[in-house]
Motif scaffolding. Structure first.
Motif, short mmCIF file in Angstrom:
data_model
loop_
_atom_site.label_atom_id
_atom_site.label_comp_id
_atom_site.label_asym_id
_atom_site.label_seq_id
_atom_site.Cartn_x
_atom_site.Cartn_y
_atom_site.Cartn_z
N SER A 111 0.84 -1.20 0.00
CA SER A 111 0.00 0.00 0.00
C SER A 111 0.88 1.25 0.00
O SER A 111 1.80 1.37 0.81
CB SER A 111 -0.90 0.03 1.24
OG SER A 111 -1.78 -1.06 1.24
N ILE A 112 0.60 2.18 -0.92
CA ILE A 112 1.26 3.49 -0.91
C ILE A 112 0.47 4.38 0.05
O ILE A 112 -0.68 4.73 -0.23
CB ILE A 112 1.32 4.09 -2.33
CG1 ILE A 112 2.10 3.16 -3.27
CG2 ILE A 112 1.96 5.47 -2.28
CD1 ILE A 112 2.12 3.61 -4.71
N VAL A 113 1.09 4.75 1.18
CA VAL A 113 0.34 5.40 2.26
C VAL A 113 0.62 6.89 2.38
O VAL A 113 0.02 7.57 3.22
CB VAL A 113 0.63 4.71 3.61
CG1 VAL A 113 0.16 3.27 3.57
CG2 VAL A 113 2.12 4.77 3.95
N GLY A 114 1.50 7.43 1.55
CA GLY A 114 1.78 8.86 1.62
C GLY A 114 2.97 9.21 0.77
O GLY A 114 3.51 8.38 0.03
N GLY A 115 3.41 10.48 0.89
CA GLY A 115 4.58 10.91 0.12
C GLY A 115 4.54 12.38 -0.18
O GLY A 115 3.89 13.18 0.52
N HIS A 116 5.19 12.76 -1.26
CA HIS A 116 5.30 14.17 -1.64
C HIS A 116 5.59 14.23 -3.13
O HIS A 116 6.33 13.40 -3.67
CB HIS A 116 6.44 14.81 -0.85
CG HIS A 116 6.61 16.28 -1.13
ND1 HIS A 116 5.84 17.24 -0.53
CD2 HIS A 116 7.46 16.94 -1.97
CE1 HIS A 116 6.22 18.43 -0.98
NE2 HIS A 116 7.18 18.28 -1.85
N THR A 117 5.01 15.23 -3.80
CA THR A 117 5.21 15.41 -5.24
C THR A 117 5.41 16.89 -5.53
O THR A 117 4.62 17.73 -5.06
CB THR A 117 4.01 14.89 -6.04
OG1 THR A 117 3.77 13.53 -5.72
CG2 THR A 117 4.26 15.01 -7.53
N GLU A 118 6.46 17.23 -6.30
CA GLU A 118 6.68 18.62 -6.70
C GLU A 118 7.65 18.67 -7.87
O GLU A 118 8.26 17.67 -8.24
CB GLU A 118 7.23 19.45 -5.54
CG GLU A 118 8.64 19.09 -5.11
CD GLU A 118 9.20 20.07 -4.09
OE1 GLU A 118 9.98 20.95 -4.50
OE2 GLU A 118 8.87 19.95 -2.89
#
Length: 335
Positions: A111-118
């Protein structure tokens, strides 16, 4: 480009790990794939890894590589935190990457439960950094190999590197005369990058496990030997190299032993258990071969003379001693 030396890591990284914590069972160390943290229910394995060089299947590789580090420590990868950095606002590129992340995580049951994108100015290609976590009943370190152990390699050398060559350097391979069928088979090696199946078989018997990445199987062996404080004798004739890997590496002028090695798993097991372990892997239709033996290494001192001597911790391969990190042959291809 590439990994820092063990000396620099010791001085600038491993000695600077913040506040002590009584729940930390295994922390940062040379060659260690992941940390182990005690929880109320058992042990949690945590690992983080970046990926920037491969372009066409970066999301697929990112999930597999991050989860491999947890699996290589005997853990069951369950949760993933994903950071995606883009060189410019590009919704189509983001769509490709997140679709790959989603598909591979689904395939592996993570499961991908979070992160950050920019977006980040100055990047020339996408950069991913993924942290994977999962529980284990038996943490297996990189630094646990003991004299008398046999070193097992699953699948073969250069599995990941072969897949990346087949996709990112397809035009070069075509110009070098490699037939399209061979390249297509090599691109299919992306399906073999995960080591979760073999880690599940090996975790109960292995004294040490390690997931070779940058620098390939040769560098993975060096990291395992140095982390364990042992000497590993490797017979190059015993290291399996798939025909597609050999063909693509010959065309691009790189060594299968020194290119991106994810997809293979290195494991040290007691020598008298090696045949039984190989049989168990074969039962699961997992290719595996004994490629080396673990020997005691000189500790760097002479008892007779009470003077310093050269330590022989490391790997003997092809008549050469390796005690430092091995640079990946593929780095120059991206220059």
């Amino acid at each position: 480009m590439g990994k820092l030396s063990p000396a620099d890591l010791d001085r600038y990284v491993f000695s600077r790990t913040g506040a002590p914590n009584d729940d930390l069972l295994v922390g940062a160390g040379y060659g260690e794939d992941a940390a182990a943290v005690a929880t109320g229910e058992g042990t949690m394995v945590v690992s983080t890894d970046p990926i920037s060089l491969a372009a066409e299947r970066i999301g697929t590789l990112g999930v597999a590589i991050a989860s491999n580090d947890v699996a290589a420590c005997g853990g069951v990868p369950e949760w993933l935190v994903s950071t995606v950095l883009l060189p410019e606002p590009d919704v189509d590129l983001l769509d490709d990457i997140t679709a790959q992340l989603d598909a591979e995580a689904n395939r592996l049951g993570i499961s991908i439960v979070g992160g950050h994108t920019e977006t980040v100015a100055g990047l020339s290609r996408p950069l991913l950094s993924l942290t994977c976590m999962g529980p284990t009943d038996r943490y297996v370190p990189t630094g646990g190999a003991e004299p008398g152990d046999a070193v097992i390699l699953t699948k073969g050398a250069g599995v990941e590197g072969t897949a990346v060559l087949a996709t990112d350097f397809r035009a070069d391979l075509d110009a070098a005369g490699v037939d399209a069928e061979t390249v297509e088979r090599a691109a299919g090696f992306f399906d073999d990058i995960s080591v979760l199946p073999e880690s599940a078989v090996l975790a109960s018997d292995a004294t040490a496990m390690h997931d070779p990445t940058e620098g390939g199987v040769l560098n993975g062996l060096v990291e395992l030997a140095c982390a364990s404080g042992v000497r590993i004798e490797v017979d190059g004739d015993d290291v399996p190299v798939r025909p597609e890997t050999r063909a693509l590496c010959d065309a691009m002028g790189v060594d299968p032993m020194r290119i991106l090695g994810s997809g293979a798993l290195l494991a040290a097991v007691p020598g008298d258990e090696a045949d039984e372990v190989l049989a168990a892997l074969d039962d699961e239709r997992i290719e595996a071969t004994v490629v080396g033996t673990v020997e005691a290494a000189d500790d760097g001192t002479s008892a007779a003379a009470d003077t310093d001597v050269d330590s022989d911790v490391g790997v003997v391969y092809g008549g050469t001693d390796y005690a430092d990190g091995v640079e990946d042959d593929m780095y120059d291809l991206w220059d």
